[in-house]
Design an enzyme around this catalytic site. Structure first.
Site, PDB file in Angstrom:
ATOM      1  CB  CYS A 115      -0.921   0.014   1.206  1.00 13.91           C
ATOM      2  SG  CYS A 115      -1.991  -1.417   1.291  1.00 13.91           S
ATOM      3  CG  HIS A 257      -3.047   3.222   3.036  1.00 14.06           C
ATOM      4  ND1 HIS A 257      -3.714   3.041   1.845  1.00 14.06           N
ATOM      5  CD2 HIS A 257      -3.052   2.009   3.663  1.00 14.06           C
ATOM      6  CE1 HIS A 257      -4.090   1.777   1.749  1.00 14.06           C
ATOM      7  NE2 HIS A 257      -3.712   1.140   2.832  1.00 14.06           N
ATOM      8  CG  ASN A 287      -7.066  -0.770   1.919  1.00 16.29           C
ATOM      9  OD1 ASN A 287      -6.403  -0.307   0.996  1.00 16.29           O
ATOM     10  ND2 ASN A 287      -6.521  -1.388   2.948  1.00 16.29           N
TER      11      ASN A 287
HETATM   12  O1  UT7 Z   1      -3.907  -1.536   3.668  1.00 16.11           O
HETATM   13  C1  UT7 Z   1      -3.184  -1.803   4.831  1.00 16.11           C
HETATM   14  C2  UT7 Z   1      -3.545  -3.070   5.442  1.00 16.11           C
HETATM   15  N1  UT7 Z   1      -4.807  -3.165   6.109  1.00 16.11           N
HETATM   16  C3  UT7 Z   1      -5.052  -2.595   7.275  1.00 16.11           C
HETATM   17  O2  UT7 Z   1      -4.366  -1.734   7.697  1.00 16.11           O
HETATM   18  C4  UT7 Z   1      -6.174  -3.067   8.108  1.00 16.11           C
HETATM   19  C5  UT7 Z   1      -5.950  -2.702   9.542  1.00 16.11           C
HETATM   20  N2  UT7 Z   1      -6.933  -3.282  10.413  1.00 16.11           N
HETATM   21  C6  UT7 Z   1      -8.223  -2.878  10.471  1.00 16.11           C
HETATM   22  O3  UT7 Z   1      -8.644  -1.987   9.764  1.00 16.11           O
HETATM   23  C7  UT7 Z   1      -9.111  -3.531  11.495  1.00 16.11           C
HETATM   24  O4  UT7 Z   1      -8.328  -4.327  12.354  1.00 16.11           O
HETATM   25  C8  UT7 Z   1     -10.220  -4.404  10.853  1.00 16.11           C
HETATM   26  C9  UT7 Z   1     -11.272  -3.520  10.201  1.00 16.11           C
HETATM   27  C10 UT7 Z   1      -9.631  -5.360   9.844  1.00 16.11           C
HETATM   28  C11 UT7 Z   1     -10.937  -5.209  11.944  1.00 16.11           C
HETATM   29  O5  UT7 Z   1     -11.443  -4.345  12.938  1.00 16.11           O
HETATM   30  P1  UT7 Z   1     -11.138  -4.626  14.488  1.00 16.11           P
HETATM   31  O6  UT7 Z   1     -11.845  -3.589  15.243  1.00 16.11           O
HETATM   32  O7  UT7 Z   1      -9.649  -4.726  14.650  1.00 16.11           O
HETATM   33  O8  UT7 Z   1     -11.859  -6.008  14.699  1.00 16.11           O
HETATM   34  P2  UT7 Z   1     -11.244  -7.404  15.157  1.00 16.11           P
HETATM   35  O9  UT7 Z   1     -10.442  -8.008  14.075  1.00 16.11           O
HETATM   36  O10 UT7 Z   1     -10.623  -7.223  16.498  1.00 16.11           O
HETATM   37  O11 UT7 Z   1     -12.578  -8.264  15.325  1.00 16.11           O
HETATM   38  C12 UT7 Z   1     -13.568  -7.906  16.284  1.00 16.11           C
HETATM   39  C13 UT7 Z   1     -14.755  -8.837  16.122  1.00 16.11           C
HETATM   40  C14 UT7 Z   1     -14.372 -10.318  16.057  1.00 16.11           C
HETATM   41  O12 UT7 Z   1     -15.353 -11.041  16.733  1.00 16.11           O
HETATM   42  P3  UT7 Z   1     -15.114 -11.546  18.257  1.00 16.11           P
HETATM   43  O13 UT7 Z   1     -13.888 -12.408  18.172  1.00 16.11           O
HETATM   44  O14 UT7 Z   1     -14.896 -10.294  19.036  1.00 16.11           O
HETATM   45  O15 UT7 Z   1     -16.372 -12.267  18.561  1.00 16.11           O
HETATM   46  C15 UT7 Z   1     -14.451 -10.624  14.571  1.00 16.11           C
HETATM   47  O16 UT7 Z   1     -14.743 -11.988  14.339  1.00 16.11           O
HETATM   48  O17 UT7 Z   1     -15.438  -8.545  14.900  1.00 16.11           O
HETATM   49  C16 UT7 Z   1     -15.600  -9.754  14.148  1.00 16.11           C
HETATM   50  N3  UT7 Z   1     -15.583  -9.414  12.721  1.00 16.11           N
HETATM   51  C17 UT7 Z   1     -16.685  -9.043  12.049  1.00 16.11           C
HETATM   52  N4  UT7 Z   1     -17.958  -8.914  12.427  1.00 16.11           N
HETATM   53  C18 UT7 Z   1     -18.846  -8.506  11.496  1.00 16.11           C
HETATM   54  C19 UT7 Z   1     -14.513  -9.384  11.898  1.00 16.11           C
HETATM   55  N5  UT7 Z   1     -14.912  -8.995  10.668  1.00 16.11           N
HETATM   56  C20 UT7 Z   1     -16.250  -8.779  10.736  1.00 16.11           C
HETATM   57  C21 UT7 Z   1     -17.214  -8.366   9.819  1.00 16.11           C
HETATM   58  N6  UT7 Z   1     -18.500  -8.240  10.227  1.00 16.11           N
HETATM   59  N7  UT7 Z   1     -16.916  -8.081   8.539  1.00 16.11           N
END
Ligand code: UT7
Length: 330
Positions: A115, A257, A287
């Protein structure tokens, strides 16, 4: 030898017409509009049809930038094309674009910097111009992430979209253009699926097994990347300012980004930049990897959020890990 400056003389961007909304995604995986908006700030993203490749988007964006720059494509000396979704492993996507826009005098190559590709590409353009090697360089970030997205994986498929953004740089003796660039990388983060496309290269060539194991799709550990991304973008922004003898007060607009609105907010907070100085369009495009900052730069200029004399600070992080920042005086 007097060093020349690399003036930004034209930008352009292009996204496919078809959009995929959060509500569309609700029908595809176990997710909700509410979750996606709250956790990412995304509302919709643009998605190509099956016949469209990254070079098709790149050509459209480049033609707009060339028109804005008011140059003939034959004046372009070099095309630098950052992408993580090339049309093919080889030849380079830049060569398809060279033909597509009629830049028959240009050298052309792709770069792989995740990215962070757009600021990496601008820095390359700037080195060639400053050294006097080339006069006019086109940088195009083009991505079709929908082609490498696992549409059954809710943790990644809600995040990505397709787009391209282009910028033309030209040698000038005026006091404008690229002021400073800071590039960095840490390969200690390359393994472990922090952010990678594991198969299709020489490590894991395409086979029935790699397809069955879904190894041709983006693998990402989002939560870990989040923290690294905030730190990397804030620190690289400060480094680029320091290298350019600038302070945060000099920055008219920061273009980070666009991976997640919460990441952008956190970077703004770390830098102490007010909300209105942090450009956000992640709601419209999701993204789009290297293309996010190129599209954002074009939108900021076209919508007159920034103009002649303003200083724009681009900050990025991505797979590798890589991180980078560029300060430009428009
Ligand atoms: O381009 C550069 C590379 N990419 C990035 O920089 C991405 C950076 N990371 C992020 O933007 C965030 O970490 C995400 C958007 C990917 C995820 O958000 P988060 O607040 O960090 O969520 P998490 O991964 O900690 O997941 C929280 C919960 C989990 O459930 P439990 O374990 O708490 O029950 C996930 O299973 O949210 C769940 N979850 C979802 N729920 C509904 C993960 N994806 C989804 C979804 N819809 N699409």
């Amino acid at each position: 030898m007097e060093l020349l400056n690399s003036a930004l003389i034209g930008t352009g961007s292009f996204a496919p017409e078809k959009t995929l909304t959060n509500f569309d995604l609700e029908k595809m995986v176990d997710t909700s509009d509410e979750w996606i908006r709250r956790r990412t700030g995304m509302v919709e993203r643009h998605i190509v049809d099956e016949n469209t490749a990254s070079s098709d988007l790149a050509i459209q964006a480049a033609l707009k930038a060339i028109e804005k720059a008011n140059i003939d494509p034959e004046e372009i000396d070099l095309i630098v094309l950052p992408t993580v979704t090339p049309d093919m492993s080889f030849p380079s996507t830049a060569c398809f674009v060279q033909k597509g826009i009629g830049a028959s005098n240009a050298a052309a190559f792709d770069i792989s910097a995740g990215c962070s590709g757009f600021p990496y590409g601008i820095s390359i353009a700037d080195q060639f111009i400053k050294s006097g090697t080339y006069k006019t360089v086109l940088v195009i970030a083009a991505e079709t992430l929908s082609k490498i997205t696992d549409w059954t994986d809710r943790s990644t498929c809600v995040l990505f979209g397709d787009a391209a953004g282009a910028a033309v740089f030209q040698a000038t003796r005026d006091n404008k253009g690229v002021i400073s660039s800071y590039l960095s990388a840490d390969g200690n983060f390359s393994g472990g699926n922090l952010l990678s496309l594991p198969a299709g290269g020489s490590r894991n060539p395409a086979s029935h097994e790699t397809v069955d194991k879904r190894m041709h799709y983006i693998k990402m550990r989002g939560r870990e990347l989040f923290k690294l991304g905030v730190k990397a973008m804030a620190e690289s922004g400060l480094k680029a300012l320091e290298l350019g003898n600038l302070t945060l007060d000099d920055v008219t607009l920061c273009i980070p980004h666009q991976a997640n609105k919460r990441i952008i907010d956190a970077v703004g907070e770390r830098l102490g930049l007010p909300e209105e100085k942090m450009f956000i369009n992640v709601d419209k495009y999701g993204n789009t990897s290297s293309a996010t900052m190129a599209v954002a730069l074009d939108e900021a200029i076209r919508n007159e959020k920034v103009g002649s004399g303003d200083i724009v600070l681009i900050v990025a992080f991505g797979s590798g890990l890589t991180w980078a920042a560029i300060a430009i005086r428009l």
